[in-house]
Design an enzyme around this catalytic site. Sequence first.
Site, PDB file in Angstrom:
ATOM      1  CG  ASP A 112      -1.727   1.213   1.397  1.00 46.87           C
ATOM      2  OD1 ASP A 112      -2.479   1.521   0.466  1.00 46.87           O
ATOM      3  OD2 ASP A 112      -1.615   1.876   2.445  1.00 46.87           O
ATOM      4  CG  ASP A 115       2.078  -0.389   5.291  1.00 44.61           C
ATOM      5  OD1 ASP A 115       1.998  -0.331   4.047  1.00 44.61           O
ATOM      6  OD2 ASP A 115       1.093  -0.200   6.026  1.00 44.61           O
ATOM      7  CE1 TYR A 264      -5.826   4.017   2.734  1.00 45.70           C
ATOM      8  CE2 TYR A 264      -4.766   2.072   3.657  1.00 45.70           C
ATOM      9  CZ  TYR A 264      -4.684   3.268   2.974  1.00 45.70           C
ATOM     10  OH  TYR A 264      -3.476   3.733   2.539  1.00 45.70           O
ATOM     11  CD  GLU A 508       2.733   5.546   5.075  1.00 49.11           C
ATOM     12  OE1 GLU A 508       1.982   6.077   5.908  1.00 49.11           O
ATOM     13  OE2 GLU A 508       2.954   4.312   5.044  1.00 49.11           O
TER      14      GLU A 508
END
Length: 535
Positions: A112, A115, A264, A508
Amino acid sequence: MELATPRHIGGKEGEAMKSRGTTIWCLLALVLGVLVATAAVLTILKDSDFFKKHRTPSHPINKNYADALQVTLQFFDIQKSGKLVDNRIPWRGDSGLEDGEGNLDLSKGMYDAGDAMKFGFPMAFTATVLSWAILEYGGQMNAVRQLGYAQNSLRWITDYLINAHPSETLLYIQVGDPELDHKCWERPETMSERRPVTQVNASFPGTEVAAETAAALASASLVFKNNDPAYSSSLLMHAQQLFTFADTYRGSYSISIPQVREFYNSTGYGDELLWAASWLYHATQDDSYLRYVTELNGQSFADPETTTWFSWDDKLAGVQVLLSRIIFFGSKDMPAIENIHLQMYRKTAEAVMCGLLPDSPTATSSRTDGGLIWITEWNPLQYAVASAFLAILYSDYMLTSQTETLYCSGNSYKPDDLRNFAISQADYVLGANPMKISYLVGYGSRYPQYVHHRGASIPVNAETGCQDGFKWLYSENPNPNIAVGAVVGGPSLNDSYSDTRNNVKQGEASTYNSALLVGLLSGLLKTSSVVLSYT
Ligand SMILES: *[C@@H]1O[C@H](CO)[C@@H](O)[C@H](O)[C@H]1NC(C)=O
Ligand SMILES: *[C@@H]1O[C@H](CO)[C@@H](O)[C@H](O)[C@H]1NC(C)=O
Ligand SMILES: *[C@@H]1O[C@H](CO)[C@@H](O)[C@H](O)[C@H]1NC(C)=O
């Protein structure tokens, strides 16, 4: 993603005859020739007039969108799981080969973000956005030799999604346990923790994730229709089954699987049902999908009075633009009732566009002083790039359909105004911002060096495991590997950016950020027109 992100905020005979015939033919040819030439001159005049009105002004910032696109597409190679094919990232290798269980092969797909989780909901959204970009701008991607990479990345995800859907009412939506995963800081190539799989089914449904997966597979079926018809049919079959599953067993995956809330969380599934049905209508031309989004559910799932921000969680603005396409390019035989609903979607799409134009009377105030659309501290660039992608699409729909004007509370705007807005957001991302930094890693002379990304932060030959790998997270040194194509979260409301590795909100990257930028940059490659039909 490492933590909960707040939702959105949101062709003849006898000599004589022959000679006379020849004369007549010569005369006819002459007359025809004059007519054709006149028509051609008129057309050229009309076109040049048209293009004079719509030509993109040369922008003061000299940015090469083709270079940026070539950079952006590499991020998908960085995120690939499984047995790599033609790998172009020197610091990546095979990983996740055992993902799945029994005969279930979930080794492909993409991690994703920073990670090593495979989250089905945002991964499917990434695929849908990539498909949309290819369907509209594939010709332009091809002109800069990037189409193959985009198709390949899309297929890496859709291969996974097909495997994740082994029977009609069963969809695997996650690989890896976020709790376990986030207790480690390691390269995917050497990860050692258990990687359980998570499913939704008829008893524990997940309407938004099943519908988003249906949207991804339906749009991808259009992408692969000409060059791989068998694969395309398979994608479409899965898409139709998944849509039926999503619609029949209605329930949010955030309720069926409470653990997803922290990562999410879904704020609702009405938007994904409309989004999936819209893509299925484009893929099949089956009127039942059109009725689904209009008379059957247009009212209940979409409030035409409210505009929203396009993101992995909320697809309504995307639905409004995608359905406007039907009005722009082919609503001739549309029954009146469908037409009324589609006009409502278009009106809302117009309201979204009016909100984005910086000098419109209804312009959103959610902007930084530097001009970036800014909605939330978490991953703000997602909203800016997603908005700009929708704006370039809408601008091109107007241009291609020769729709000259967009009205915003009495003011009138041209397709170029939307294009200039899209350019402003793209240029901000690429370095025209107060920090003078490119938020696209690997592009320009200055870009983030401490991207929150495990694989980028750990040297390939480091002998570290799950726990002691955290020293690479906290290391003062810049990432040893460059996460080329990563679009970081982005700046604060005051346009500042702190390049530190554990600054997750800003630092990120994610697959959907890069997919949205692929769409935006592809649309900006040249003053464009879009295809009249995807099929
Ligand atoms: C259905 O999904 C739920 C939630 O993931 C899971 O706990 C349950 O075991 C699944 N049902 C079956 C029959 O596998
Ligand atoms: C998840 O979304 C639901 C529905 O909008 C909301 O009620 C809930 O507070 C959210 N949970 C988290 C942890 O954000
Ligand atoms: C900008 O905003 C961030 C986050 O709110 C804050 O930490 C930082 O100090 C601000 N910078 C300036 C120059 O005001």
